[in-house]
Design a protein around this motif. Sequence first.
Motif, PDB file in Angstrom:
ATOM      1  N   LYS A 133       0.864  -1.177   0.000  1.00  0.00           N
ATOM      2  CA  LYS A 133       0.000   0.000   0.000  1.00  0.00           C
ATOM      3  C   LYS A 133       0.905   1.233   0.000  1.00  0.00           C
ATOM      4  N   LEU A 134       0.644   2.168  -0.893  1.00  0.00           N
ATOM      5  CA  LEU A 134       1.456   3.387  -0.962  1.00  0.00           C
ATOM      6  C   LEU A 134       0.875   4.436  -0.028  1.00  0.00           C
ATOM      7  N   LEU A 135       1.729   4.987   0.824  1.00  0.00           N
ATOM      8  CA  LEU A 135       1.295   6.013   1.779  1.00  0.00           C
ATOM      9  C   LEU A 135       2.041   7.303   1.495  1.00  0.00           C
ATOM     10  N   PHE A 136       1.313   8.382   1.269  1.00  0.00           N
ATOM     11  CA  PHE A 136       1.909   9.680   0.989  1.00  0.00           C
ATOM     12  C   PHE A 136       1.719  10.588   2.211  1.00  0.00           C
ATOM     13  N   ILE A 137       2.828  11.132   2.724  1.00  0.00           N
ATOM     14  CA  ILE A 137       2.744  11.949   3.927  1.00  0.00           C
ATOM     15  C   ILE A 137       3.645  13.178   3.849  1.00  0.00           C
ATOM     16  N   ASP A 138       3.331  14.136   4.717  1.00  0.00           N
ATOM     17  CA  ASP A 138       4.213  15.270   4.986  1.00  0.00           C
ATOM     18  C   ASP A 138       5.106  14.834   6.135  1.00  0.00           C
ATOM     19  N   GLY A 139       6.372  14.603   5.843  1.00  0.00           N
ATOM     20  CA  GLY A 139       7.287  14.096   6.862  1.00  0.00           C
ATOM     21  C   GLY A 139       7.575  15.056   7.991  1.00  0.00           C
ATOM     22  N   ASP A 140       7.193  16.311   7.829  1.00  0.00           N
ATOM     23  CA  ASP A 140       7.396  17.295   8.894  1.00  0.00           C
ATOM     24  C   ASP A 140       6.203  17.344   9.849  1.00  0.00           C
ATOM     25  N   ASP A 141       5.165  16.584   9.550  1.00  0.00           N
ATOM     26  CA  ASP A 141       3.967  16.548  10.394  1.00  0.00           C
ATOM     27  C   ASP A 141       3.978  15.259  11.216  1.00  0.00           C
ATOM     28  N   PRO A 142       4.260  15.341  12.528  1.00  0.00           N
ATOM     29  CA  PRO A 142       4.331  14.138  13.377  1.00  0.00           C
ATOM     30  C   PRO A 142       3.067  13.301  13.318  1.00  0.00           C
ATOM     31  N   ALA A 143       1.897  13.952  13.199  1.00  0.00           N
ATOM     32  CA  ALA A 143       0.643  13.210  13.152  1.00  0.00           C
ATOM     33  C   ALA A 143       0.571  12.339  11.903  1.00  0.00           C
ATOM     34  N   GLN A 144       1.038  12.859  10.780  1.00  0.00           N
ATOM     35  CA  GLN A 144       1.019  12.092   9.548  1.00  0.00           C
ATOM     36  C   GLN A 144       2.041  10.951   9.587  1.00  0.00           C
ATOM     37  N   VAL A 145       3.168  11.199  10.220  1.00  0.00           N
ATOM     38  CA  VAL A 145       4.174  10.144  10.367  1.00  0.00           C
ATOM     39  C   VAL A 145       3.615   9.012  11.229  1.00  0.00           C
ATOM     40  N   SER A 146       2.961   9.357  12.326  1.00  0.00           N
ATOM     41  CA  SER A 146       2.358   8.350  13.202  1.00  0.00           C
ATOM     42  C   SER A 146       1.277   7.565  12.454  1.00  0.00           C
ATOM     43  N   TRP A 147       0.487   8.267  11.654  1.00  0.00           N
ATOM     44  CA  TRP A 147      -0.551   7.617  10.837  1.00  0.00           C
ATOM     45  C   TRP A 147       0.071   6.572   9.917  1.00  0.00           C
ATOM     46  N   ALA A 148       1.180   6.936   9.271  1.00  0.00           N
ATOM     47  CA  ALA A 148       1.845   6.016   8.345  1.00  0.00           C
ATOM     48  C   ALA A 148       2.421   4.807   9.084  1.00  0.00           C
ATOM     49  N   MET A 149       3.026   5.054  10.239  1.00  0.00           N
ATOM     50  CA  MET A 149       3.629   3.958  11.000  1.00  0.00           C
ATOM     51  C   MET A 149       2.569   2.957  11.461  1.00  0.00           C
ATOM     52  N   ALA A 150       1.367   3.427  11.686  1.00  0.00           N
ATOM     53  CA  ALA A 150       0.292   2.560  12.166  1.00  0.00           C
ATOM     54  C   ALA A 150      -0.313   1.705  11.054  1.00  0.00           C
ATOM     55  N   GLN A 151       0.038   2.009   9.773  1.00  0.00           N
ATOM     56  CA  GLN A 151      -0.550   1.282   8.649  1.00  0.00           C
ATOM     57  C   GLN A 151       0.127  -0.057   8.374  1.00  0.00           C
ATOM     58  N   GLY A 152       1.301  -0.285   8.951  1.00  0.00           N
ATOM     59  CA  GLY A 152       2.004  -1.545   8.719  1.00  0.00           C
ATOM     60  C   GLY A 152       3.478  -1.338   8.448  1.00  0.00           C
ATOM     61  N   ASP A 153       4.223  -2.460   8.395  1.00  0.00           N
ATOM     62  CA  ASP A 153       5.669  -2.397   8.205  1.00  0.00           C
ATOM     63  C   ASP A 153       6.022  -2.265   6.725  1.00  0.00           C
ATOM     64  N   LEU A 155       6.877  -4.455   4.605  1.00  0.00           N
ATOM     65  CA  LEU A 155       6.315  -5.496   3.749  1.00  0.00           C
ATOM     66  C   LEU A 155       4.907  -5.138   3.290  1.00  0.00           C
ATOM     67  N   ARG A 156       4.190  -4.411   4.105  1.00  0.00           N
ATOM     68  CA  ARG A 156       2.795  -4.087   3.804  1.00  0.00           C
ATOM     69  C   ARG A 156       2.637  -2.699   3.183  1.00  0.00           C
ATOM     70  N   THR A 157       3.526  -1.783   3.527  1.00  0.00           N
ATOM     71  CA  THR A 157       3.374  -0.401   3.055  1.00  0.00           C
ATOM     72  C   THR A 157       4.688   0.179   2.555  1.00  0.00           C
ATOM     73  N   LYS A 158       4.572   1.180   1.709  1.00  0.00           N
ATOM     74  CA  LYS A 158       5.723   1.959   1.252  1.00  0.00           C
ATOM     75  C   LYS A 158       5.396   3.424   1.528  1.00  0.00           C
ATOM     76  N   VAL A 159       6.174   4.046   2.426  1.00  0.00           N
ATOM     77  CA  VAL A 159       5.903   5.429   2.826  1.00  0.00           C
ATOM     78  C   VAL A 159       6.650   6.389   1.906  1.00  0.00           C
ATOM     79  N   ILE A 160       5.896   7.257   1.259  1.00  0.00           N
ATOM     80  CA  ILE A 160       6.457   8.206   0.301  1.00  0.00           C
ATOM     81  C   ILE A 160       6.183   9.622   0.798  1.00  0.00           C
ATOM     82  N   MET A 161       7.235  10.377   0.977  1.00  0.00           N
ATOM     83  CA  MET A 161       7.107  11.725   1.526  1.00  0.00           C
ATOM     84  C   MET A 161       6.969  12.768   0.429  1.00  0.00           C
TER      85      MET A 161
END
Length: 218
Positions: A133-153, A155-161
């Motif tokens: 699952k592709l996750l797009f976040i603002d890496g300067d926003d702690p809330a968005q970073v926490s949201w991404a971390m909660a979606q999976g490791d 293997l399950r997700t790819k975090v794209i800033m």
Amino acid sequence: MRILPFALAALVGAVSGTVLPWQTPAHAVDHGQVGEAWPVVESDLLDVIRAKLESAKASGKLDELNARFAQKVKARVMRPAPVGGISAAIEDRSWEFDPTVVIESDIRDHKGKLIAAAGQRINPLDKISMTQKLLFIDGDDPAQVSWAMAQGDDLRTKVIMVKGSPFDLMKANQRRFYFDQAGSLTAKFGIEHTPASVEQKGRILIVTEDALRQGKGA
């Protein structure tokens, strides 16, 4: 300013090059050669550049310029330019994205065998499944970073800033982070707000912008 008739005549004469009645005609006089003459020779551009580089090297300025350039490159790598036009989501939004492409011209292998014909419609998801699952976040926003971390490791997700320093987040979270260089992916999927996700559903992709609220996404 008023110009008197004789002044106006003199002005016209000077511009036109004519000799007015009260002017003394000029005569060309050969005074001979004064001093030594040399042909006009333009310096080779590469020689000029080489000379300037040698001068900068001798004065230490070249090392200073190289250091500045290296620092700028390092800073850009550590913290890429933010993707423009992306803001925090204030409402939930979701839509379908069809990855099907239309072949513009025949595609053949090295032996000339036809692989895909012009006009043919091809959906990559028919051959390859998108396992992450592709996750797009603002890496300067702690809330968005926490949201991404909660979606999976990984293997399950790819975090794209779209903003921030991937290296800082890698160090802090001990996992991989990617960056949407020049906003190519967000533009492709039509993402305007973060956090957002892209995941496969059958033969299409579902794109979702998620407006974070207290306790949501954790």
